[in-house]
Design an enzyme around this catalytic site. Structure first.
Site, mmCIF file in Angstrom:
data_model
loop_
_atom_site.group_PDB
_atom_site.id
_atom_site.type_symbol
_atom_site.label_atom_id
_atom_site.label_comp_id
_atom_site.label_asym_id
_atom_site.label_seq_id
_atom_site.Cartn_x
_atom_site.Cartn_y
_atom_site.Cartn_z
ATOM 1 N N GLU A 93 14.251 2.213 10.887
ATOM 2 C CA GLU A 93 15.088 1.604 9.872
ATOM 3 C C GLU A 93 14.904 2.347 8.564
ATOM 4 O O GLU A 93 13.822 2.839 8.263
ATOM 5 C CB GLU A 93 14.691 0.137 9.689
ATOM 6 C CG GLU A 93 15.012 -0.672 10.920
ATOM 7 C CD GLU A 93 14.721 -2.153 10.759
ATOM 8 O OE1 GLU A 93 15.591 -2.937 11.111
ATOM 9 O OE2 GLU A 93 13.641 -2.510 10.275
ATOM 10 N N CYS A 106 14.502 4.393 0.905
ATOM 11 C CA CYS A 106 13.176 4.180 1.473
ATOM 12 C C CYS A 106 13.186 4.782 2.883
ATOM 13 O O CYS A 106 13.886 4.311 3.769
ATOM 14 C CB CYS A 106 12.906 2.680 1.496
ATOM 15 S SG CYS A 106 11.295 2.262 2.128
ATOM 16 N N CYS A 113 3.473 2.540 13.800
ATOM 17 C CA CYS A 113 2.374 2.984 12.942
ATOM 18 C C CYS A 113 1.069 2.746 13.690
ATOM 19 O O CYS A 113 0.954 1.792 14.442
ATOM 20 C CB CYS A 113 2.384 2.179 11.641
ATOM 21 S SG CYS A 113 1.231 2.791 10.393
ATOM 22 N N CYS A 117 -2.075 -2.690 9.576
ATOM 23 C CA CYS A 117 -2.419 -3.521 8.420
ATOM 24 C C CYS A 117 -1.938 -4.940 8.740
ATOM 25 O O CYS A 117 -0.833 -5.118 9.254
ATOM 26 C CB CYS A 117 -1.743 -3.008 7.153
ATOM 27 S SG CYS A 117 -2.232 -1.315 6.757
ATOM 28 N N CYS A 120 1.575 -6.435 7.492
ATOM 29 C CA CYS A 120 2.762 -5.565 7.585
ATOM 30 C C CYS A 120 3.421 -5.677 8.957
ATOM 31 O O CYS A 120 2.758 -5.578 9.992
ATOM 32 C CB CYS A 120 2.332 -4.114 7.326
ATOM 33 S SG CYS A 120 3.641 -2.911 7.650
ATOM 34 N N CYS A 342 10.165 -4.836 1.697
ATOM 35 C CA CYS A 342 8.918 -4.115 2.016
ATOM 36 C C CYS A 342 8.170 -4.781 3.143
ATOM 37 O O CYS A 342 7.951 -5.985 3.113
ATOM 38 C CB CYS A 342 7.953 -4.154 0.833
ATOM 39 S SG CYS A 342 8.488 -3.242 -0.558
HETATM 40 N N1 SAH Z 1 2.259 3.421 5.410
HETATM 41 C C1 SAH Z 1 2.476 3.622 4.030
HETATM 42 C C2 SAH Z 1 3.927 3.516 3.631
HETATM 43 C C3 SAH Z 1 4.748 2.444 4.253
HETATM 44 S S1 SAH Z 1 4.383 0.808 3.779
HETATM 45 C C4 SAH Z 1 1.639 2.663 3.229
HETATM 46 O O1 SAH Z 1 1.059 1.755 3.809
HETATM 47 O O2 SAH Z 1 1.543 2.857 2.020
HETATM 48 C C5 SAH Z 1 5.126 0.676 2.175
HETATM 49 C C6 SAH Z 1 4.535 -0.432 1.286
HETATM 50 O O3 SAH Z 1 4.923 -1.741 1.725
HETATM 51 C C7 SAH Z 1 3.016 -0.424 1.295
HETATM 52 O O4 SAH Z 1 2.470 -0.602 0.012
HETATM 53 C C8 SAH Z 1 2.731 -1.623 2.152
HETATM 54 O O5 SAH Z 1 1.441 -2.061 1.957
HETATM 55 C C9 SAH Z 1 3.794 -2.587 1.715
HETATM 56 N N2 SAH Z 1 3.975 -3.718 2.629
HETATM 57 C C10 SAH Z 1 3.747 -3.731 3.948
HETATM 58 N N3 SAH Z 1 4.031 -4.967 4.455
HETATM 59 C C11 SAH Z 1 4.456 -5.723 3.421
HETATM 60 C C12 SAH Z 1 4.933 -7.073 3.312
HETATM 61 N N4 SAH Z 1 5.031 -7.853 4.379
HETATM 62 N N5 SAH Z 1 5.303 -7.525 2.102
HETATM 63 C C13 SAH Z 1 5.250 -6.704 1.023
HETATM 64 N N6 SAH Z 1 4.822 -5.428 1.065
HETATM 65 C C14 SAH Z 1 4.420 -4.928 2.253
HETATM 66 FE FE1 SF4 Z 2 1.335 1.318 8.604
HETATM 67 FE FE2 SF4 Z 2 2.360 -0.910 7.500
HETATM 68 FE FE3 SF4 Z 2 -0.194 -0.247 7.057
HETATM 69 FE FE4 SF4 Z 2 1.757 1.209 5.926
HETATM 70 S S1 SF4 Z 2 1.301 -0.960 5.509
HETATM 71 S S2 SF4 Z 2 -0.083 1.962 6.989
HETATM 72 S S3 SF4 Z 2 3.324 1.104 7.580
HETATM 73 S S4 SF4 Z 2 0.709 -0.795 9.050
#
Ligand code: SAH
Ligand code: SF4
Length: 364
Positions: A93, A106, A113, A117, A120, A342
């Site tokens: 996406e 974006c 991934c 995390c 996420c 995000c």
């Molecule tokens: N993997 C990279 C880039 C993709 S995530 C990273 O982790 O930085 C992009 C941003 O979205 C990151 O700061 C991530 O922590 C944030 N993010 C992930 N899940 C989210 C959520 N459910 N609500 C708000 N931000 C989120």
């Molecule tokens: Fe991967 Fe989501 Fe963690 Fe970014 S925030 S490193 S996309 S699991």
């Protein structure tokens, strides 16, 4: 699948080599590059500076086809989300977030991934595969197509910025990301400057310095916690590269200065990381770094175990960070109605059962 070589994603040198192999002179490579990246050509027949009989020759050996668009959604707030399907049926996406006089695309760097995390949505997918440079550049091309911005004057274009904040960890696919961004930044093509590109990482410490030297783009760090015990849980990569190491890499980031600060992203999770004490510790940690803070109200997704902090709590947290002299805007949630906010991105690509894939440094 077709045996034709895909020209999107080749470096300038590679493009010239491939064209030479089938008999084109060197200057043709410049023309093709121009058609691909300044004009947005999707078929060789559009390349009118190249003779018609040569179009067939190009078509016999090469392709410049876009990946298929499975969905094209527009949110009530103007945010756009595209679901892109690559020829191998994997999907990612991508989201375009328009503002009044600019807008950011974006971009995704991986299908899924490795990093899991806990807050996420993408983290609930396994890594299916790394995107190639061509896959990544194609996202940018598709956005220009969709926004109709190929032949507009620069000042009339809304698509001005790129953030690598979609699916995947860009620094676990660094070579492809580097190649793609080099194409995107090239002044004879798409020409989005390094100052308008932000790469977000969850903290792959050994690659951060390289990014500064080789690409010089803006850096965003997904910090989200100020203590290692909590960050180990939220961002499991922290077990490998703890906060102190990550901040040291930020202190030394070659492309940061007072005017180009590193963004520290901090997702606000109710009762988890959002206290005044957390805010004060954050300020202490950032003391000698060219930093700004971006507070992100957490966006929910089905099955997640968190709640987002209240607006009052977020404001109180922001106030402490602001009073210490750091800009700390609260990121507006955009495109929530189409699950484009995000951390809500997740495609239904699944890893083939039993298929071995190369996992880089999975800390889990
Ligand atoms: N993997 C990279 C880039 C993709 S995530 C990273 O982790 O930085 C992009 C941003 O979205 C990151 O700061 C991530 O922590 C944030 N993010 C992930 N899940 C989210 C959520 N459910 N609500 C708000 N931000 C989120
Ligand atoms: Fe991967 Fe989501 Fe963690 Fe970014 S925030 S490193 S996309 S699991």
């Amino acid at each position: 699948m077709s045996q034709k070589i895909h020209l999107i994603g080749l470096s300038k040198v590679e493009l010239a080599e491939k064209l030479k192999e089938v008999g084109f002179e060197a200057f043709r490579a410049k023309q093709v590059w121009h058609w691909l990246y300044s004009k947005g050509a999707t078929e060789f027949s559009q390349m009118t500076t190249i003779a018609k009989d040569k179009h067939q020759l190009l078509d016999d050996h090469f392709t410049i086809a876009r990946p298929r668009l499975e969905k094209d959604l527009v949110s009530f707030d103007g945010t756009r989300k595209w679901l892109v399907e690559y020829p191998d049926k994997n999907k990612v996406e991508m989201v375009f977030i328009p503002e009044t006089d600019r807008g950011a695309l974006c971009v995704s760097s991986q299908v899924g991934c490795t990093l899991a995390c806990t807050f996420c949505h993408t983290g609930t997918m396994p890594l299916v595969r790394n995107l190639t440079a061509g896959d990544i550049v194609s996202q940018v091309l598709i956005a220009r197509d969709g926004l109709g911005e190929w032949n507009k004057k620069r000042e009339d274009c809304l698509f001005t910025n790129i953030v690598l904040m979609g699916m995947g960890e860009p620094l676990y696919n660094y070579e492809n990301v580097k190649k793609a961004l080099t194409i995107v930044m090239d002044g004879e093509g798409i020409a989005i400057s390094k100052r308008r590109i932000t790469l977000s990482t969850s903290g792959v410490v050994p690659v951060i310095e390289q990014v500064g030297h080789e690409l010089g783009v803006n850096l965003a760090i997904s910090l989200h916690a100020v203590r290692d015990d909590l960050r180990n849980e939220l961002v499991p990569l922290n077990k490998k590269y703890p906060i102190a190491q990550l901040l040291e890499a930020c202190r030394n980031y070659p492309a940061a200065n007072n005017a180009r600060r590193i963004t520290f992203e901090y997702v606000m999770l109710k009762g988890v990381n959002d206290s005044d004490a957390d805010a004060r510790e954050l300020v202490r940690l950032l003391a000698d770094i060219h930093a700004k803070v971006n507070l992100i109200p957490w966006n929910s997704w089905p099955g997640a175990k968190y709640e987002t902090s209240s607006r009052n709590r977020i404001n109180a947290f922001a106030q402490i960070v602001n009073d210490a002299g750091y800009s700390s805007p609260v990121r507006a949630t955009r495109g929530e109605d189409i699950m484009a906010a995000c951390g809500q991105l997740k495609s239904d690509s699944e890893r083939e059962k039993g298929k071995k894939i190369y996992l880089q440094d999975n800390p889990n």
